[in-house]
Design a protein around this motif. Sequence first.
Motif, PDB file in Angstrom:
ATOM      1  N   GLU A  74       0.925  -1.232   0.242  1.00  0.00           N
ATOM      2  CA  GLU A  74       0.157   0.076  -0.199  1.00  0.00           C
ATOM      3  C   GLU A  74       0.616   0.992  -0.644  1.00  0.00           C
ATOM      4  O   GLU A  74       0.156   1.908  -0.198  1.00  0.00           O
ATOM      5  CB  GLU A  74      -1.079  -0.169   1.178  1.00  0.00           C
ATOM      6  N   LYS A  75       2.303   1.592   0.375  1.00  0.00           N
ATOM      7  CA  LYS A  75       2.782   2.332   0.273  1.00  0.00           C
ATOM      8  C   LYS A  75       3.241   2.836  -1.410  1.00  0.00           C
ATOM      9  O   LYS A  75       3.548   3.954  -0.860  1.00  0.00           O
ATOM     10  CB  LYS A  75       4.425   2.053   0.934  1.00  0.00           C
ATOM     11  N   VAL A  76       3.331   2.487  -2.527  1.00  0.00           N
ATOM     12  CA  VAL A  76       3.149   2.238  -3.187  1.00  0.00           C
ATOM     13  C   VAL A  76       2.837   3.178  -4.456  1.00  0.00           C
ATOM     14  O   VAL A  76       1.612   2.815  -3.832  1.00  0.00           O
ATOM     15  CB  VAL A  76       4.292   1.149  -4.335  1.00  0.00           C
ATOM     16  N   ALA A  77       2.820   4.318  -4.678  1.00  0.00           N
ATOM     17  CA  ALA A  77       1.737   5.638  -5.476  1.00  0.00           C
ATOM     18  C   ALA A  77       2.986   5.239  -6.796  1.00  0.00           C
ATOM     19  O   ALA A  77       4.124   5.194  -7.441  1.00  0.00           O
ATOM     20  CB  ALA A  77       2.264   6.708  -5.065  1.00  0.00           C
ATOM     21  N   GLY A 132      16.116   4.152 -21.174  1.00  0.00           N
ATOM     22  CA  GLY A 132      15.840   5.306 -20.275  1.00  0.00           C
ATOM     23  C   GLY A 132      14.984   5.110 -18.707  1.00  0.00           C
ATOM     24  O   GLY A 132      14.704   5.842 -18.047  1.00  0.00           O
ATOM     25  N   ARG A 133      15.068   3.351 -18.121  1.00  0.00           N
ATOM     26  CA  ARG A 133      14.414   3.190 -17.365  1.00  0.00           C
ATOM     27  C   ARG A 133      15.993   3.523 -16.284  1.00  0.00           C
ATOM     28  O   ARG A 133      17.578   3.194 -16.253  1.00  0.00           O
ATOM     29  CB  ARG A 133      15.086   1.548 -17.500  1.00  0.00           C
ATOM     30  N   VAL A 134      15.204   4.465 -15.538  1.00  0.00           N
ATOM     31  CA  VAL A 134      15.876   4.366 -13.798  1.00  0.00           C
ATOM     32  C   VAL A 134      15.610   3.874 -12.856  1.00  0.00           C
ATOM     33  O   VAL A 134      14.575   3.575 -12.328  1.00  0.00           O
ATOM     34  CB  VAL A 134      16.495   5.981 -13.655  1.00  0.00           C
ATOM     35  N   SER A 135      16.442   3.914 -11.569  1.00  0.00           N
ATOM     36  CA  SER A 135      15.980   4.275  -9.886  1.00  0.00           C
ATOM     37  C   SER A 135      16.569   4.862  -9.041  1.00  0.00           C
ATOM     38  O   SER A 135      17.661   4.946  -9.798  1.00  0.00           O
ATOM     39  CB  SER A 135      16.174   2.782  -9.558  1.00  0.00           C
ATOM     40  N   ASN A 166      11.344   4.255  -9.267  1.00  0.00           N
ATOM     41  CA  ASN A 166      11.301   4.014 -10.438  1.00  0.00           C
ATOM     42  C   ASN A 166      10.688   4.267 -11.466  1.00  0.00           C
ATOM     43  O   ASN A 166       9.303   4.945 -10.981  1.00  0.00           O
ATOM     44  CB  ASN A 166      11.212   2.125 -10.504  1.00  0.00           C
ATOM     45  N   GLY A 167      11.713   4.990 -12.721  1.00  0.00           N
ATOM     46  CA  GLY A 167      10.137   5.651 -13.626  1.00  0.00           C
ATOM     47  C   GLY A 167      11.996   5.170 -15.035  1.00  0.00           C
ATOM     48  O   GLY A 167      12.191   4.169 -15.331  1.00  0.00           O
ATOM     49  N   MET A 168      11.826   6.405 -15.928  1.00  0.00           N
ATOM     50  CA  MET A 168      11.642   6.494 -17.197  1.00  0.00           C
ATOM     51  C   MET A 168      12.445   7.765 -17.161  1.00  0.00           C
ATOM     52  O   MET A 168      11.603   8.524 -16.811  1.00  0.00           O
ATOM     53  CB  MET A 168      10.502   6.287 -18.111  1.00  0.00           C
ATOM     54  N   ALA A 169      13.481   8.290 -17.368  1.00  0.00           N
ATOM     55  CA  ALA A 169      14.242   9.216 -17.612  1.00  0.00           C
ATOM     56  C   ALA A 169      14.845   9.818 -19.206  1.00  0.00           C
ATOM     57  O   ALA A 169      15.215   8.862 -19.916  1.00  0.00           O
ATOM     58  CB  ALA A 169      15.946   8.987 -16.701  1.00  0.00           C
ATOM     59  N   ARG A 170      15.332  10.414 -19.283  1.00  0.00           N
ATOM     60  CA  ARG A 170      15.724  11.039 -20.239  1.00  0.00           C
ATOM     61  C   ARG A 170      16.554  12.036 -20.604  1.00  0.00           C
ATOM     62  O   ARG A 170      16.317  12.882 -19.159  1.00  0.00           O
ATOM     63  CB  ARG A 170      14.268  12.154 -21.459  1.00  0.00           C
ATOM     64  N   VAL A 171      17.230  13.021 -21.006  1.00  0.00           N
ATOM     65  CA  VAL A 171      18.026  13.865 -20.738  1.00  0.00           C
ATOM     66  C   VAL A 171      18.000  14.749 -21.570  1.00  0.00           C
ATOM     67  O   VAL A 171      18.287  14.883 -22.951  1.00  0.00           O
ATOM     68  CB  VAL A 171      19.775  13.287 -21.309  1.00  0.00           C
ATOM     69  N   THR A 172      18.220  16.335 -21.234  1.00  0.00           N
ATOM     70  CA  THR A 172      17.999  17.154 -22.253  1.00  0.00           C
ATOM     71  C   THR A 172      18.932  18.364 -22.015  1.00  0.00           C
ATOM     72  O   THR A 172      19.485  18.667 -20.359  1.00  0.00           O
ATOM     73  CB  THR A 172      16.656  17.945 -21.615  1.00  0.00           C
ATOM     74  N   ASP A 173      19.618  19.595 -22.520  1.00  0.00           N
ATOM     75  CA  ASP A 173      19.962  20.521 -22.858  1.00  0.00           C
ATOM     76  C   ASP A 173      19.203  21.502 -22.929  1.00  0.00           C
ATOM     77  O   ASP A 173      20.023  22.771 -23.031  1.00  0.00           O
ATOM     78  CB  ASP A 173      21.218  20.546 -23.538  1.00  0.00           C
ATOM     79  N   ASP A 174      18.494  21.257 -22.731  1.00  0.00           N
ATOM     80  CA  ASP A 174      17.892  22.655 -22.429  1.00  0.00           C
ATOM     81  C   ASP A 174      17.842  23.582 -22.129  1.00  0.00           C
ATOM     82  O   ASP A 174      18.086  23.883 -20.696  1.00  0.00           O
ATOM     83  CB  ASP A 174      16.113  22.304 -22.449  1.00  0.00           C
ATOM     84  N   ALA A 175      17.923  25.001 -22.113  1.00  0.00           N
ATOM     85  CA  ALA A 175      18.544  26.013 -21.831  1.00  0.00           C
ATOM     86  C   ALA A 175      16.759  26.725 -20.241  1.00  0.00           C
ATOM     87  O   ALA A 175      17.482  27.503 -19.648  1.00  0.00           O
ATOM     88  CB  ALA A 175      18.331  27.832 -23.388  1.00  0.00           C
ATOM     89  N   GLN A 217      10.173  10.554 -14.886  1.00  0.00           N
ATOM     90  CA  GLN A 217       8.585  10.576 -15.101  1.00  0.00           C
ATOM     91  C   GLN A 217       8.740   9.314 -13.833  1.00  0.00           C
ATOM     92  O   GLN A 217       9.224   7.989 -13.971  1.00  0.00           O
ATOM     93  CB  GLN A 217       8.664   9.896 -16.151  1.00  0.00           C
ATOM     94  N   VAL A 218       8.002  10.326 -12.436  1.00  0.00           N
ATOM     95  CA  VAL A 218       7.657   8.506 -12.341  1.00  0.00           C
ATOM     96  C   VAL A 218       7.177   7.809 -12.716  1.00  0.00           C
ATOM     97  O   VAL A 218       5.482   7.837 -12.809  1.00  0.00           O
ATOM     98  CB  VAL A 218       8.125   9.331 -10.724  1.00  0.00           C
ATOM     99  N   ILE A 219       7.015   6.633 -12.805  1.00  0.00           N
ATOM    100  CA  ILE A 219       6.735   5.115 -12.010  1.00  0.00           C
ATOM    101  C   ILE A 219       6.199   4.742 -10.689  1.00  0.00           C
ATOM    102  O   ILE A 219       4.902   4.258 -11.162  1.00  0.00           O
ATOM    103  CB  ILE A 219       6.799   3.758 -13.054  1.00  0.00           C
ATOM    104  N   GLU A 220       6.887   4.731 -10.028  1.00  0.00           N
ATOM    105  CA  GLU A 220       6.309   4.234  -8.527  1.00  0.00           C
ATOM    106  C   GLU A 220       7.204   4.808  -7.542  1.00  0.00           C
ATOM    107  O   GLU A 220       8.282   4.437  -8.145  1.00  0.00           O
ATOM    108  CB  GLU A 220       6.299   2.585  -8.696  1.00  0.00           C
TER     109      GLU A 220
END
Length: 200
Positions: A22-25, A93-96, A111-120, A140-143
């Motif tokens: 139940e602690k998982v969001a 993109g898988r990250v923890s 746990n989520g999916m990530a991307r890298v940006t150099d957006d100013a 991006q948060v998956i859990e």
Amino acid sequence: MNWLKEADLSAIYGEPGPASLEKVADHLTPDYEAFIMASRFCVLTTVGPEGTDGSPRGDDGPVARVLDPKHLVLPDWRGNDRIDSIRNIVRDGRVSLMFLVRGSGNAIRVNGMARVTDDAEIRASCAHEGKEPRTVIVVQVIEIYFQCARAIIRSGLWGGQDDSAGLPTPGRILANLTEGRVGGAAYDAEWPVRAAGTMW
């Protein structure tokens, strides 16, 4: 050696209790956000073709910031320029993330999916004393959930004692690996000044 299979695990460990599930969001609740905003240190784990990579991340304030309930922003401050984590994220993109707060017995896991940006604009939003990160990791948060405190309690992590006496220094490790070509006492002596000038 008896190597276990997945089918063996339930007989050994049983089933998790209700609180463990139940602690998982699937997003950053206000409680989880408060913990992350108090965290100055986390470990970023990535995966790529060469395997996994665990990278410590730290800051003098929140190590990550909340973009919205589904996204975290993690600036990529100065390091050793190996960019193992950045390269892995670009390819897979898988990250923890594991966030720690000094003095707290709990860790927060994302746990989520990530991307890298150099957006100013995003880089500017992470600026520290006029310096910007070269890139920013957007997760991006998956859990998200808190980890049982037993490991931190068992380790006495926040006990205030210093267990580092007698450990090999980075200079010594480098010198031993390279037969003295790199590292040594000079490396260790110069490191604090070099680090202070390249922290961000």
